[in-house]
Design a protein around this motif. Structure first.
Motif, PDB file in Angstrom:
ATOM      1  N   TYR A  66      47.795  31.975 -24.164  1.00 12.35           N
ATOM      2  CA  TYR A  66      47.926  30.902 -23.180  1.00 12.35           C
ATOM      3  C   TYR A  66      47.510  29.608 -23.870  1.00 12.35           C
ATOM      4  O   TYR A  66      46.334  29.386 -24.161  1.00 12.35           O
ATOM      5  CB  TYR A  66      47.053  31.180 -21.963  1.00 12.35           C
ATOM      6  CG  TYR A  66      47.450  32.450 -21.233  1.00 12.35           C
ATOM      7  CD1 TYR A  66      48.327  32.412 -20.152  1.00 12.35           C
ATOM      8  CD2 TYR A  66      46.971  33.691 -21.647  1.00 12.35           C
ATOM      9  CE1 TYR A  66      48.704  33.571 -19.492  1.00 12.35           C
ATOM     10  CE2 TYR A  66      47.337  34.851 -20.995  1.00 12.35           C
ATOM     11  CZ  TYR A  66      48.204  34.784 -19.926  1.00 12.35           C
ATOM     12  OH  TYR A  66      48.578  35.946 -19.285  1.00 12.35           O
ATOM     13  N   GLY A  67      48.494  28.758 -24.161  1.00  7.95           N
ATOM     14  CA  GLY A  67      48.264  27.580 -24.972  1.00  7.95           C
ATOM     15  C   GLY A  67      48.528  27.903 -26.432  1.00  7.95           C
ATOM     16  O   GLY A  67      48.342  29.047 -26.878  1.00  7.95           O
ATOM     17  N   LEU A  68      48.969  26.883 -27.182  1.00  7.24           N
ATOM     18  CA  LEU A  68      49.310  27.090 -28.582  1.00  7.24           C
ATOM     19  C   LEU A  68      48.467  26.246 -29.521  1.00  7.24           C
ATOM     20  O   LEU A  68      48.720  26.220 -30.723  1.00  7.24           O
ATOM     21  CB  LEU A  68      50.801  26.779 -28.804  1.00  7.24           C
ATOM     22  CG  LEU A  68      51.780  27.667 -28.028  1.00  7.24           C
ATOM     23  CD1 LEU A  68      53.211  27.193 -28.246  1.00  7.24           C
ATOM     24  CD2 LEU A  68      51.632  29.123 -28.452  1.00  7.24           C
ATOM     25  N   ASP A  69      47.464  25.560 -28.986  1.00  8.92           N
ATOM     26  CA  ASP A  69      46.610  24.734 -29.835  1.00  8.92           C
ATOM     27  C   ASP A  69      45.337  25.503 -30.181  1.00  8.92           C
ATOM     28  O   ASP A  69      45.215  26.697 -29.908  1.00  8.92           O
ATOM     29  CB  ASP A  69      46.286  23.404 -29.149  1.00  8.92           C
ATOM     30  CG  ASP A  69      45.630  23.600 -27.783  1.00  8.92           C
ATOM     31  OD1 ASP A  69      45.197  24.738 -27.483  1.00  8.92           O
ATOM     32  OD2 ASP A  69      45.552  22.621 -27.019  1.00  8.92           O
ATOM     33  N   ALA A  70      44.392  24.805 -30.754  1.00 11.03           N
ATOM     34  CA  ALA A  70      43.153  25.461 -31.188  1.00 11.03           C
ATOM     35  C   ALA A  70      42.328  25.975 -30.019  1.00 11.03           C
ATOM     36  O   ALA A  70      41.477  26.858 -30.191  1.00 11.03           O
ATOM     37  CB  ALA A  70      42.318  24.487 -32.021  1.00 11.03           C
ATOM     38  N   ASN A  71      42.580  25.469 -28.820  1.00  8.09           N
ATOM     39  CA  ASN A  71      41.813  25.877 -27.647  1.00  8.09           C
ATOM     40  C   ASN A  71      42.528  26.946 -26.825  1.00  8.09           C
ATOM     41  O   ASN A  71      42.233  27.118 -25.643  1.00  8.09           O
ATOM     42  CB  ASN A  71      41.527  24.659 -26.763  1.00  8.09           C
ATOM     43  CG  ASN A  71      40.641  23.644 -27.459  1.00  8.09           C
ATOM     44  OD1 ASN A  71      39.693  24.019 -28.154  1.00  8.09           O
ATOM     45  ND2 ASN A  71      40.951  22.366 -27.299  1.00  8.09           N
ATOM     46  N   HIS A  72      43.467  27.648 -27.430  1.00  8.79           N
ATOM     47  CA  HIS A  72      44.205  28.666 -26.688  1.00  8.79           C
ATOM     48  C   HIS A  72      43.281  29.820 -26.292  1.00  8.79           C
ATOM     49  O   HIS A  72      42.207  30.013 -26.868  1.00  8.79           O
ATOM     50  CB  HIS A  72      45.354  29.207 -27.535  1.00  8.79           C
ATOM     51  CG  HIS A  72      44.912  30.043 -28.692  1.00  8.79           C
ATOM     52  ND1 HIS A  72      44.621  29.512 -29.934  1.00  8.79           N
ATOM     53  CD2 HIS A  72      44.678  31.380 -28.795  1.00  8.79           C
ATOM     54  CE1 HIS A  72      44.255  30.480 -30.754  1.00  8.79           C
ATOM     55  NE2 HIS A  72      44.274  31.627 -30.084  1.00  8.79           N
ATOM     56  N   SER A  73      43.720  30.589 -25.317  1.00  6.31           N
ATOM     57  CA  SER A  73      43.006  31.802 -24.921  1.00  6.31           C
ATOM     58  C   SER A  73      43.975  32.974 -24.974  1.00  6.31           C
ATOM     59  O   SER A  73      45.201  32.783 -24.942  1.00  6.31           O
ATOM     60  CB  SER A  73      42.419  31.655 -23.514  1.00  6.31           C
ATOM     61  OG  SER A  73      43.444  31.380 -22.564  1.00  6.31           O
ATOM     62  N   HIS A 200      52.984  33.004 -19.894  1.00  8.49           N
ATOM     63  CA  HIS A 200      52.202  32.741 -21.097  1.00  8.49           C
ATOM     64  C   HIS A 200      53.098  32.055 -22.127  1.00  8.49           C
ATOM     65  O   HIS A 200      54.301  31.932 -21.949  1.00  8.49           O
ATOM     66  CB  HIS A 200      51.613  34.044 -21.642  1.00  8.49           C
ATOM     67  CG  HIS A 200      52.629  35.125 -21.807  1.00  8.49           C
ATOM     68  ND1 HIS A 200      52.914  36.060 -20.820  1.00  8.49           N
ATOM     69  CD2 HIS A 200      53.453  35.430 -22.837  1.00  8.49           C
ATOM     70  CE1 HIS A 200      53.858  36.881 -21.240  1.00  8.49           C
ATOM     71  NE2 HIS A 200      54.200  36.513 -22.470  1.00  8.49           N
ATOM     72  N   ASP A 201      52.484  31.640 -23.232  1.00 10.27           N
ATOM     73  CA  ASP A 201      53.197  30.834 -24.220  1.00 10.27           C
ATOM     74  C   ASP A 201      53.613  31.601 -25.475  1.00 10.27           C
ATOM     75  O   ASP A 201      54.535  31.179 -26.173  1.00 10.27           O
ATOM     76  CB  ASP A 201      52.311  29.645 -24.635  1.00 10.27           C
ATOM     77  CG  ASP A 201      51.953  28.770 -23.453  1.00 10.27           C
ATOM     78  OD1 ASP A 201      52.864  28.145 -22.885  1.00 10.27           O
ATOM     79  OD2 ASP A 201      50.765  28.728 -23.085  1.00 10.27           O
ATOM     80  N   GLN A 202      52.952  32.679 -25.781  1.00 10.54           N
ATOM     81  CA  GLN A 202      53.236  33.432 -27.001  1.00 10.54           C
ATOM     82  C   GLN A 202      52.868  34.887 -26.766  1.00 10.54           C
ATOM     83  O   GLN A 202      51.960  35.195 -25.969  1.00 10.54           O
ATOM     84  CB  GLN A 202      52.462  32.825 -28.176  1.00 10.54           C
ATOM     85  CG  GLN A 202      52.248  33.718 -29.400  1.00 10.54           C
ATOM     86  CD  GLN A 202      53.503  33.950 -30.215  1.00 10.54           C
ATOM     87  OE1 GLN A 202      54.555  34.247 -29.655  1.00 10.54           O
ATOM     88  NE2 GLN A 202      53.399  33.844 -31.530  1.00 10.54           N
ATOM     89  N   GLU A 203      53.564  35.793 -27.447  1.00 16.36           N
ATOM     90  CA  GLU A 203      53.280  37.223 -27.322  1.00 16.36           C
ATOM     91  C   GLU A 203      53.456  37.892 -28.687  1.00 16.36           C
ATOM     92  O   GLU A 203      54.445  37.675 -29.384  1.00 16.36           O
ATOM     93  CB  GLU A 203      54.189  37.864 -26.270  1.00 16.36           C
ATOM     94  CG  GLU A 203      55.659  37.534 -26.435  1.00 16.36           C
ATOM     95  CD  GLU A 203      56.469  37.659 -25.154  1.00 16.36           C
ATOM     96  OE1 GLU A 203      55.883  37.540 -24.048  1.00 16.36           O
ATOM     97  OE2 GLU A 203      57.684  37.871 -25.257  1.00 16.36           O
TER      98      GLU A 203
END
Length: 416
Positions: A66-73, A200-203
Motif C-alpha cells: 500500500y503505497g510505493l514510496d519509502a513510507n509504504h506498508s 493495493h498498489d503492488q503485489e
C-alpha cells in the motif's frame, strides 16, 4: 554446389534445435504425455489462470503493498489450509495462542510474548505479539479468518507503537477476501481458493506446485510492477551455467515465446554430476508497461535431484507448525542427530521429451483473467459486516477458547 547447400542446411537445422540431439519420441513417451496433459486442472494464479496436470497440488503466498514510496506498508496473505472445519480452526488457534503466550520476554520483566487476542466472531480473530525479544515496540498483528472452509492468515507489523493504522488496514482487508472457484475468480488477486479484492498498489507472490512424491516441481514468481530484465534469459542462463556448472550442461532449447499474452523467453537446460542428472526449465515475461494486469511472471520447472517423500493419505494437515514465529516453534524440529538422513539424489522421472511437452502445455495455458483488475473499489467488499449477535457470540466463544493460558492462569481476549 549440392554438397555445399546440404552442409548449410545441416548447419541451419543444428542452430534451430540448439545443442540437443534430435530424437523421435517413443510411443510410451507419447502415451505418458497424453496421460499428464489430457486431464488438466485450472488454478487461479494471481491475476491469471493456469492449467496443471490433475494430480498436482500446490499453494502460495502474496505480499500486498500500500503505497510505493519509502513510507509504504505491507500485508502478507497466506492460505493455511482448505477444507477446514470450525472445530479444526478453533483448535489451531488455541494451539497457536498457547505456544506464543508460553514464551516470555526477558527484556520486559518476563511478560508474555502474546500481547492480546481479540475476536469479532468465531471466524475472525486477531492476535498481537512482540516481533522478537530484541525490539520492544515492534509488534506482529495476525488476522485469522475462516472464509467458508479456507483458513486464511493476514500478517502485518507495526513499529514505534503506531498500531491503529495497521489494525484498521487488516480489518478492512479481511472483508475483501472471498472464497471462489478458479474459473470464476473475477476481479482481484487470486491465491488458491480465495480472491483478494483490495485496492493495493503492488503485489509480489510465489506459488509452488508438484505432483505427489515426485522429483518434479514448478515455481511461479509474480511481481506486478517489477521492470523486465534488460539481458536476455538465454544469456543469463548461459552465464549462470558457466559459473555454477563449470560449463557442464546441455542447452536443450532457447527461444522467444508468448506467455500470458506478453512477449517472453524460455531457456531449457540439463546438467549432470557424478551422481545424477537434473533438468531446469525457465521462462519469463518481458513488457514495457508494467501493471497489475501485465505483471512480471517467472516460471521454473525442475526435475531430478531430491525426491519428495510420499504423504500419508490419513495424515491430518498441520495448521500451526509452518506459520509459527521462530521463537514459538521450539519442540517441532527433531535434534540433528535424530533427523533422518537426506535421501540420495535421483535422475529425472521425466524424459527430456516428456518434460518439454508438459512444460509447453503448462505455459500455453497461462492467461490473464478478463477484468482481473477492477477499475473501482469492489462494491461487495462490505457485505460480510457481522451482526451484533454474531459479535457477541464470537466474543463468548473466544473467551471459552482462550480462557486458560499455558501456565493455568486465565487471560481474556479483548473485544473489538
Amino acid at each position: 554446389m549440392r554438397k555445399l547447400m546440404g552442409f548449410c542446411a545441416c548447419l541451419m537445422l543444428a542452430s534451430l534445435i540448439g545443442c540437443s540431439t534430435f530424437k523421435q519420441p517413443s510411443e510410451q513417451e507419447k502415451l505418458n504425455v497424453s496421460e499428464m496433459t489430457s486431464d488438466m486442472r485450472t488454478w487461479a494464479l494471481g491475476r491469471g489462470l493456469i492449467d496443471l496436470p490433475a494430480n498436482w497440488t500446490g499453494g502460495g503466498d502474496v505480499k500486498l503493498y500500500y503505497g510505493l514510496d519509502a513510507n509504504h506498508s505491507t500485508v502478507e496473505v497466506q492460505v493455511v489450509g482448505e477444507g477446514v472445519t470450525q472445530q479444526r480452526f478453533d483448535e489451531a488457534l488455541q494451539e497457536r495462542a498457547s505456544r506464543i503466550a508460553a514464551i516470555k520476554n526477558p527484556r520486559l520483566n518476563n511478560v508474555s510474548m502474546l500481547v492480546s487476542a481479540r475476536g469479532e466472531t468465531r471466524q475472525r480473530i486477531m492476535l498481537q505479539y512482540f516481533e522478537s525479544t530484541e525490539v520492544p515496540d515492534t509488534f506482529v498483528h495476525e488476522f485469522h479468518l475462516l472464509v467458508d472452509d479456507a483458513y486464511v492468515m493476514l500478517r502485518a507489523e507495526s513499529y514505534n507503537g503506531n498500531i491503529a493504522p495497521v489494525v484498521a488496514r487488516l480489518k478492512k482487508l479481511s472483508k475483501e477476501i472471498f472464497k471462489v472457484a478458479a474459473p470464476n475468480a473475477g476481479a482481484g488477486f487470486a491465491l488458491g481458493p480465495i480472491v483478494i479484492r483490495s485496492n493495493h498498489d503492488q503485489e509480489i507472490a510465489t506459488f509452488y506446485f508438484a505432483p505427489p512424491a515426485s522429483d518434479v516441481a514448478l515455481e511461479v514468481y509474480i511481481n506486478a510492477l517489477s521492470p523486465s530484465e534488460t539481458k536476455s534469459m538465454g544469456a543469463r542462463a548461459e552465464e549462470g551455467a558457466q559459473i555454477f556448472l563449470a560449463g557442464d550442461y546441455e542447452n536443450l532449447r532457447t527461444r522467444k515465446i508468448t506467455l500470458a499474452g506478453m512477449p517472453a523467453e524460455e531457456s531449457l537446460i540439463g546438467f549432470s554430476d557424478d551422481t545424477h542428472r537434473q533438468i531446469l526449465f525457465g521462462g519469463e515475461t518481458y513488457r514495457d508497461n508494467p501493471s497489475l494486469s501485465r505483471p512480471f511472471m517467472s516460471f521454473s520447472l525442475s526435475a531430478g535431484g531430491i525426491e519428495s517423500r510420499p504423504k500419508d493419505p490419513n495424515a491430518v494437515v498441520d495448521l500451526v507448525r509452518w506459520t509459527l514465529p521462530d521463537f514459538a516453534s521450539f519442540g517441532y524440529e527433531l535434534p540433528l542427530w535424530q533427523q533422518p538422513e537426506d535421501p540420495d539424489p535421483v535422475n529425472p522421472s521425466l524424459t527430456d521429451y516428456e518434460a518439454m511437452a508438459v512444460w509447453d502445455a503448462i505455459l500455453k495455458s497461462v492467461r490473464i483473467r478478463f477484468n482481473s483488475v477492477a477499475p473501482t473499489a469492489d462494491p461487495y467488499a462490505h457485505v460480510r459486516v457481522p451482526s451484533a449477535e454474531a459479535i457477541a457470540e464470537g466474543k463468548r466463544v473466544l473467551d471459552e477458547l482462550l480462557a486458560t493460558g499455558p501456565d493455568g492462569q486465565p487471560w481474556k481476549p479483548e473485544p473489538w
